[in-house]
Motif scaffolding. Structure first.
Motif, PDB file in Angstrom:
ATOM      1  N   ALA A  21       0.906  -1.259   0.098  1.00 12.20           N
ATOM      2  CA  ALA A  21      -0.121  -0.151  -0.009  1.00 12.20           C
ATOM      3  C   ALA A  21       0.669   1.270   0.097  1.00 12.20           C
ATOM      4  O   ALA A  21       0.570   2.293  -0.806  1.00 12.20           O
ATOM      5  CB  ALA A  21      -1.075  -0.037   1.257  1.00 12.20           C
ATOM      6  N   ASP A  22       1.894   1.393   0.867  1.00  9.81           N
ATOM      7  CA  ASP A  22       2.812   2.361   0.728  1.00  9.81           C
ATOM      8  C   ASP A  22       3.408   2.666  -0.475  1.00  9.81           C
ATOM      9  O   ASP A  22       3.733   3.594  -1.102  1.00  9.81           O
ATOM     10  CB  ASP A  22       4.080   2.073   1.837  1.00  9.81           C
ATOM     11  CG  ASP A  22       3.401   2.440   3.137  1.00  9.81           C
ATOM     12  OD1 ASP A  22       2.488   3.058   3.336  1.00  9.81           O
ATOM     13  OD2 ASP A  22       3.980   1.766   4.092  1.00  9.81           O
ATOM     14  N   ARG A  23       3.788   1.571  -1.160  1.00  8.89           N
ATOM     15  CA  ARG A  23       4.579   1.637  -2.481  1.00  8.89           C
ATOM     16  C   ARG A  23       3.609   2.446  -3.567  1.00  8.89           C
ATOM     17  O   ARG A  23       4.024   2.964  -4.584  1.00  8.89           O
ATOM     18  CB  ARG A  23       5.197   0.507  -3.230  1.00  8.89           C
ATOM     19  CG  ARG A  23       6.360  -0.255  -2.417  1.00  8.89           C
ATOM     20  CD  ARG A  23       6.892  -1.306  -3.017  1.00  8.89           C
ATOM     21  NE  ARG A  23       6.006  -2.622  -3.408  1.00  8.89           N
ATOM     22  CZ  ARG A  23       5.948  -3.445  -2.131  1.00  8.89           C
ATOM     23  NH1 ARG A  23       6.466  -3.511  -1.000  1.00  8.89           N
ATOM     24  NH2 ARG A  23       5.071  -4.397  -2.524  1.00  8.89           N
ATOM     25  N   THR A  24       2.118   1.962  -3.489  1.00  9.79           N
ATOM     26  CA  THR A  24       1.255   2.236  -4.558  1.00  9.79           C
ATOM     27  C   THR A  24       0.670   3.575  -4.174  1.00  9.79           C
ATOM     28  O   THR A  24      -0.225   3.964  -4.927  1.00  9.79           O
ATOM     29  CB  THR A  24       0.216   1.032  -4.823  1.00  9.79           C
ATOM     30  OG1 THR A  24      -0.466   0.758  -3.603  1.00  9.79           O
ATOM     31  CG2 THR A  24       0.889  -0.062  -5.416  1.00  9.79           C
ATOM     32  N   GLY A  25       0.883   3.844  -2.954  1.00 10.18           N
ATOM     33  CA  GLY A  25       0.188   5.190  -2.436  1.00 10.18           C
ATOM     34  C   GLY A  25      -1.456   5.028  -2.213  1.00 10.18           C
ATOM     35  O   GLY A  25      -2.159   5.901  -1.978  1.00 10.18           O
ATOM     36  N   GLU A  31      -5.560  -1.397  -1.131  1.00 12.48           N
ATOM     37  CA  GLU A  31      -4.556  -2.343  -1.576  1.00 12.48           C
ATOM     38  C   GLU A  31      -5.099  -3.730  -1.359  1.00 12.48           C
ATOM     39  O   GLU A  31      -4.750  -4.456  -2.211  1.00 12.48           O
ATOM     40  CB  GLU A  31      -3.089  -2.195  -0.586  1.00 12.48           C
ATOM     41  CG  GLU A  31      -2.016  -3.046  -1.129  1.00 12.48           C
ATOM     42  CD  GLU A  31      -1.669  -2.506  -2.786  1.00 12.48           C
ATOM     43  OE1 GLU A  31      -1.000  -3.439  -3.508  1.00 12.48           O
ATOM     44  OE2 GLU A  31      -1.744  -1.185  -3.181  1.00 12.48           O
ATOM     45  N   ALA A  32      -5.643  -4.106  -0.338  1.00 12.06           N
ATOM     46  CA  ALA A  32      -6.177  -5.611  -0.061  1.00 12.06           C
ATOM     47  C   ALA A  32      -7.238  -5.773  -1.046  1.00 12.06           C
ATOM     48  O   ALA A  32      -7.282  -6.675  -1.563  1.00 12.06           O
ATOM     49  CB  ALA A  32      -6.839  -5.450   1.476  1.00 12.06           C
TER      50      ALA A  32
END
Length: 94
Positions: A21-25, A31-32
């Motif tokens: 989630a952090d990588r994709t913002g 993200e889940a």
């Protein structure tokens, strides 16, 4: 829309989802959902289809739907005109 509660997720799995989630913002929840969506697609071999509006209209209103060939011919003309305009220089606004 409904909610989904998933219990007993390992800390390691939650950390992995949070890192993604952090990588994709995205949020952890978003993200889940994305990971679940991708997993379902991979599991069922469903390939997302990206169709143009032309293709969708042609399928919905083409000769197969009993509307005759007139509508299909009109769509062919629209598509031909669209292709002619493609690549023309953009208008300059001031």
């Amino acid at each position: 829309m409904g909610d989904l509660l998933i219990r007993n997720i390992s800390d390691a799995l939650k950390r992995d989802i949070a890192a993604a989630a952090d990588r994709t913002g995205r949020s952890l929840s978003d993200e889940a959902k994305e990971l679940l969506r991708r997993g379902l697609i991979a599991e069922s071999d469903i390939k997302p289809v990206e169709e143009s509006a032309y293709d969708v209209l042609r399928a919905a209103f083409g000769a197969d739907e009993g509307l005759g060939d007139d509508f299909a011919a009109i769509l062919d003309e629209v598509e031909a005109e669209r292709k002619k305009d493609f690549g023309r220089p953009a208008l300059e606004f001031q």
